[in-house]
Scaffold this motif. Structure first.
Motif, PDB file in Angstrom:
ATOM      1  N   GLY A 161       0.821  -1.205   0.000  1.00  0.00           N
ATOM      2  CA  GLY A 161       0.000   0.000   0.000  1.00  0.00           C
ATOM      3  C   GLY A 161       0.856   1.256   0.000  1.00  0.00           C
ATOM      4  O   GLY A 161       0.527   2.256  -0.652  1.00  0.00           O
ATOM      5  N   THR A 162       1.960   1.198   0.721  1.00  0.00           N
ATOM      6  CA  THR A 162       2.856   2.350   0.781  1.00  0.00           C
ATOM      7  C   THR A 162       3.421   2.651  -0.609  1.00  0.00           C
ATOM      8  O   THR A 162       3.459   3.803  -1.048  1.00  0.00           O
ATOM      9  N   HIS A 184      -2.650   8.250   6.412  1.00  0.00           N
ATOM     10  CA  HIS A 184      -1.544   7.289   6.410  1.00  0.00           C
ATOM     11  C   HIS A 184      -0.359   7.841   5.629  1.00  0.00           C
ATOM     12  O   HIS A 184       0.795   7.723   6.052  1.00  0.00           O
ATOM     13  N   GLU A 243      -8.554   9.516   2.150  1.00  0.00           N
ATOM     14  CA  GLU A 243      -8.289   8.151   2.644  1.00  0.00           C
ATOM     15  C   GLU A 243      -9.602   7.501   3.062  1.00  0.00           C
ATOM     16  O   GLU A 243     -10.360   8.088   3.825  1.00  0.00           O
ATOM     17  N   ASN A 251      -7.829   5.394   8.522  1.00  0.00           N
ATOM     18  CA  ASN A 251      -7.222   4.556   9.547  1.00  0.00           C
ATOM     19  C   ASN A 251      -7.153   5.251  10.915  1.00  0.00           C
ATOM     20  O   ASN A 251      -7.773   4.807  11.883  1.00  0.00           O
ATOM     21  N   ASP A 291      -6.638   6.999  -1.331  1.00  0.00           N
ATOM     22  CA  ASP A 291      -5.988   5.867  -0.678  1.00  0.00           C
ATOM     23  C   ASP A 291      -7.130   5.006  -0.144  1.00  0.00           C
ATOM     24  O   ASP A 291      -7.652   5.235   0.938  1.00  0.00           O
ATOM     25  N   ARG A 321      -8.657   0.269   2.415  1.00  0.00           N
ATOM     26  CA  ARG A 321      -9.783  -0.549   2.919  1.00  0.00           C
ATOM     27  C   ARG A 321     -11.105  -0.089   2.290  1.00  0.00           C
ATOM     28  O   ARG A 321     -12.127  -0.001   2.967  1.00  0.00           O
ATOM     29  N   LYS A 344      -4.888  -6.731   3.430  1.00  0.00           N
ATOM     30  CA  LYS A 344      -5.448  -6.349   4.742  1.00  0.00           C
ATOM     31  C   LYS A 344      -6.637  -7.271   5.030  1.00  0.00           C
ATOM     32  O   LYS A 344      -6.453  -8.475   5.097  1.00  0.00           O
TER      33      LYS A 344
HETATM   34  C1  LIG Z   1      -4.966   3.713   4.912  1.00  0.00           C
HETATM   35  C2  LIG Z   1      -3.692   2.989   4.615  1.00  0.00           C
HETATM   36  N1  LIG Z   1      -3.001   3.284   3.509  1.00  0.00           N
HETATM   37  C3  LIG Z   1      -1.862   2.665   3.194  1.00  0.00           C
HETATM   38  C4  LIG Z   1      -1.351   1.670   3.997  1.00  0.00           C
HETATM   39  C5  LIG Z   1      -0.039   1.036   3.634  1.00  0.00           C
HETATM   40  O1  LIG Z   1      -0.119  -0.291   3.301  1.00  0.00           O
HETATM   41  P1  LIG Z   1       1.152  -1.258   3.414  1.00  0.00           P
HETATM   42  O2  LIG Z   1       1.269  -1.620   4.855  1.00  0.00           O
HETATM   43  O3  LIG Z   1       0.779  -2.415   2.533  1.00  0.00           O
HETATM   44  O4  LIG Z   1       2.341  -0.523   2.902  1.00  0.00           O
HETATM   45  C6  LIG Z   1      -2.022   1.323   5.170  1.00  0.00           C
HETATM   46  C7  LIG Z   1      -1.493   0.269   6.040  1.00  0.00           C
HETATM   47  O5  LIG Z   1      -2.011  -0.046   7.072  1.00  0.00           O
HETATM   48  C8  LIG Z   1      -3.222   2.008   5.489  1.00  0.00           C
HETATM   49  O6  LIG Z   1      -3.891   1.733   6.610  1.00  0.00           O
END
Ligand SMILES: Cc1ncc(COP(=O)(O)O)c(C=O)c1O
Length: 357
Positions: free
Chosen positions: A67-68, A92, A144, A148, A177, A180, A208
């Motif tokens: 995700g990053t 995030h 987002e 989160n 983003d 989820r 996830k």
């Molecule tokens: C909202 C959100 N974006 C991006 C990410 C990043 O994902 P990753 O851990 O696969 O790099 C996360 C990870 O928890 C997240 O919660």
């Protein structure tokens, strides 16, 4: 780092990223038809990308390792170095991605504080930096969904539309983003396309709540995905027989979405139990999907110490700053687990209150 073996027997509520692949996923990995994806020749990856694009009602998609990386690739592909991007202050990207959009994409973040993770379109408008000799010109807005750090809150399709109106008016791109996004879709019982139609592009995570071991997908129009593919290569994210990642991803999209409702039900149950415990404060309005964030400031203990105490009792949670604790439900966490977790929180808080007396 602890090996997973040593965590057997723990109720692990740290994150939905701890989910392990299903038997069917492991079988699919074993049997996946493979090719070199950098040459565009992995049939399983191609199938997953097509499925993802269709599900999100966009032209194309790109499988990436995390995700990053999906966020970094997307911000890079939506901007040029020296631009600025408006994002939610607690997002995030702003908190947990090592400043990648600045360090690597050369983008200045313009954080805007939202309410329950949702930015007010008026605040977005006020934050825009127009093309002026002094300014890092704003070219992108990032939202987002679910949010989160706000506790897994949903940005509704109507809220996205309102934000997109401002973005359009000022010629900005809108990126989501959607790590989820299926949690949002299941929570509101609304097709995921309703969440994607007002954004230019987005990413979502397979690894996830959907239980895949690895992988996220960037989705958008063809031109954007072509750019993203090149950026992925720049970052060293071009993968070869990536069908072994894509195969469980296909199962995730076909079979793992509807069950997110169970996670939401368990999260709600746990949150309501926690809200009854003396010394724990939960804002139940924020418990909309599979997360619960609660405050322990009345207990005179740091979140770090609280989480450590809970661990002694067999429950794993995450501390978010000084007095906030997060718990996340996911596949593998059943009703009896959340019941036990609530009992253990009650034991720990009782102990803390007695210590205080
Ligand atoms: C909202 C959100 N974006 C991006 C990410 C990043 O994902 P990753 O851990 O696969 O790099 C996360 C990870 O928890 C997240 O919660």
């Amino acid at each position: 780092m602890e090996s997973p073996k040593s965590l057997i027997g723990f109720i692990d509520l740290r994150s939905d990223t701890v989910t392990l692949p299903t038997e069917e996923m492991l079988e699919a990995i074993k049997n996946a038809e493979l090719g070199d994806d950098v040459f565009g020749e992995d049939p399983t990856v191609n199938r997953l990308e097509e499925m993802a694009a269709k599900k999100m009602d966009k032209e194309a998609a790109l499988l990436v390792p995390s995700g990053t990386m999906a966020n970094l690739i997307s911000v890079t592909s939506n901007t040029k170095p020296g631009d600025s991007a408006i994002l939610e202050a607690d997002s995030h990207i702003h908190w947990y991605e090592v400043g990648g959009i600045s360090a690597i994409a050369g983008v200045l973040p313009l954080p805007v504080k939202g309410k329950m993770g949702v930015m007010d379109p008026k605040d977005i408008e006020a934050a825009i930096r127009r093309n002026d000799i002094h300014f890092a010109e704003t070219t992108l807005v990032c939202i987002e969904n679910t949010h989160n750090r706000a506790g897994g809150t949903v940005v509704t399709p109507a809220q996205i539309q309102a934000i997109s109106r401002v973005a359009k008016e000022y010629g900005l791109r809108l990126y989501m983003d959607g790590a989820r996004i299926f949690n949002a879709s299941v929570a509101l019982k609304v097709d995921v396309k309703e969440f994607t139609r007002h954004v230019d592009n987005l990413m979502f995570c397979l690894s996830k709540g959907l239980s895949c071991p690895i992988g996220s997908i960037v989705v958008g129009n063809r031109e954007f995905i072509e750019r993203a593919r090149k950026v992925r290569k720049t970052l060293g994210g071009g993968m070869r027989q990536a069908g072994i990642i894509a195969a469980p991803g296909i199962i995730a999209l076909e079979k793992m979405i509807d069950r997110l409702e169970d996670d939401h039900r368990n999260a709600r149950f746990l949150a309501e139990r926690l809200a009854e415990i003396e010394g724990i404060d939960v804002d139940l309005r924020t418990v909309q999907t599979n997360m619960i964030i609660f405050e322990i400031s009345r207990l005179s203990i740091t979140a770090e110490a609280f989480v450590k105490e809970l661990r002694e009792q067999g429950v794993l949670a995450l501390d978010l700053g000084k007095t906030r604790v997060r718990m996340v439900t996911h596949r593998g966490i059943e009703r009896e687990d959340v019941e036990k977790a609530a009992d253990r929180v009650e034991d720990v808080t009782r102990k803390m209150r007695q210590k205080k007396l």
